[in-house]
Design an enzyme around this catalytic site. Structure first.
Site, mmCIF file in Angstrom:
data_model
loop_
_atom_site.group_PDB
_atom_site.id
_atom_site.type_symbol
_atom_site.label_atom_id
_atom_site.label_comp_id
_atom_site.label_asym_id
_atom_site.label_seq_id
_atom_site.Cartn_x
_atom_site.Cartn_y
_atom_site.Cartn_z
ATOM 1 C CB SER B 139 0.881 -5.392 49.876
ATOM 2 O OG SER B 139 0.916 -6.590 49.125
ATOM 3 C CE1 TYR B 152 5.275 -2.930 47.430
ATOM 4 C CE2 TYR B 152 4.320 -5.087 47.876
ATOM 5 C CZ TYR B 152 4.171 -3.768 47.467
ATOM 6 O OH TYR B 152 2.934 -3.304 47.110
#
Lengths: 76, 245
Positions: B139, B152
């Site tokens: 990401s 995350y």
């Protein structure tokens, strides 16, 4: 030559693509047969598969020559 | 170009927006595809859309024993595994001061540890065949960071470092390991954001739109192809210009 020795040498010849004559008992995988560290891991994995055994990491590190491999597998 | 006929791929998180798009693109290019995820019904639905050359392999990636069996199941179902797409991921957002250990651990387990174990387990077959593709969906926040996503972002940054290390180990065996880093993509994960958050984020995207799952799956398809054989250890950012790294 014992069955184990024969099988070990056959695997080494296949995996490293070296001439059978070079795969002597005292031949070192890295110094004499041109293996790199990944090759040695692959060899250990191939031995495990062929002989249905598990070779722990600390033992695998000590397997540096063809004879080392034959001795370990014979004793396993 | 990008013909995957005869190749076998495993996509984790295949019931989600990104995973389903990736599975569809790989399948359309000719690959046999195994769909993995926790929701069996949703996977069956994707499988039904694809038709033949598809297998459904439900797996909960937070269960490490199940993770250990997944590659074997894929290899048994398809005969071999040529392409692994580690797409499954979850978020447990929260500010650092309020973040619980469980939130950290569950994100790390699914996003990073499962990807590590799946990558490791597929190597044996790939090394033997002297070819393979591992594609990790990371990401943009793994590179830029993002408040509220300490866990995350860490898992996604970890994925990039993991991919670079593995890429160096197995490059000589014809196996490539790459990451695709989506920016702001239309999925269930980003639907959770408030309108205000979305507006702010869009202001930071030069392309002026959210990404579609197909923008990501196209990048995965490229990295999975024979044409990308010389590309390894890279992170392909697909983010509409949101960050240029």
């Amino acid at each position: 030559m014992s069955d184990v020795a024969e099988s070990v040498k056959k695997i080494v010849v296949e995996h490293l693509g070296v001439e059978e004559a070079k795969v002597t008992d005292t031949a070192s995988f890295i110094d004499d047969l041109g293996a790199d560290s990944l090759d040695t891991v692959e060899l250990v994995m191939a031995f495990e598969e062929e002989f249905g055994i598990e070779i722990p990491d600390d033992a695998a590190e000590k397997i540096q020559t063809v004879k080392d491999a034959i001795d370990f597998i014979s004793a396993a | 170009m990008f013909d995957l006929t005869g190749k076998c791929a495993l996509v984790t998180g295949a019931s989600g927006g990104l995973g389903a798009a990736i599975a569809k693109d790989l399948h359309a290019a000719g690959a046999t595809v195994a769909l993995s995820g926790t929701r069996k019904e949703a996977l069956e639905k994707v499988a039904a859309e694809l038709g033949d050359r598809v297998h459904v392999l439900p797996c909960n990636l937070s269960d490490m024993e199940a993770v250990d069996g997944l590659i074997k199941a894929a290899e048994e179902a398809m005969g071999q595994l040529d392409i692994l797409v580690n797409n499954a991921g979850l978020t447990r957002d929260g500010l650092a001061m309020r973040m619980k250990d469980e939130d950290w651990d569950s994100v790390m387990d699914v996003n990073l540890k499962a990807a590590f174990k799946l990558s490791k387990n597929c190597l044996r077959g790939m090394m033997k065949r002297r070819t393979g593709r591992i594609i990790n969906i990371t990401s943009i926040v793994g590179v830029t960071g993002n408040p509220g996503q300490m866990n995350y972002a860490a898992s996604k940054a970890g994925m990039i470092g993991m991919s670079k290390s593995l890429a160096q180990e197995v490059a000589a065996r014809g196996i490539t390991v790459n990451c695709v880093a989506p920016g702001f993509i239309k999925t269930a994960m980003t639907d959770e954001l408030s309108d205000g958050q979305k507006e702010n984020l869009l202001g930071a995207v030069p392309a002026g739109r959210l990404g579609d799952p197909q923008d990501i799956s196209a990048a995965v398809l490229y990295l999975a192809s024979d044409e990308a054989a010389y590309v390894t250890g890279q992170t392909l950012h697909v983010n509409g210009g949101m960050a240029m790294i």
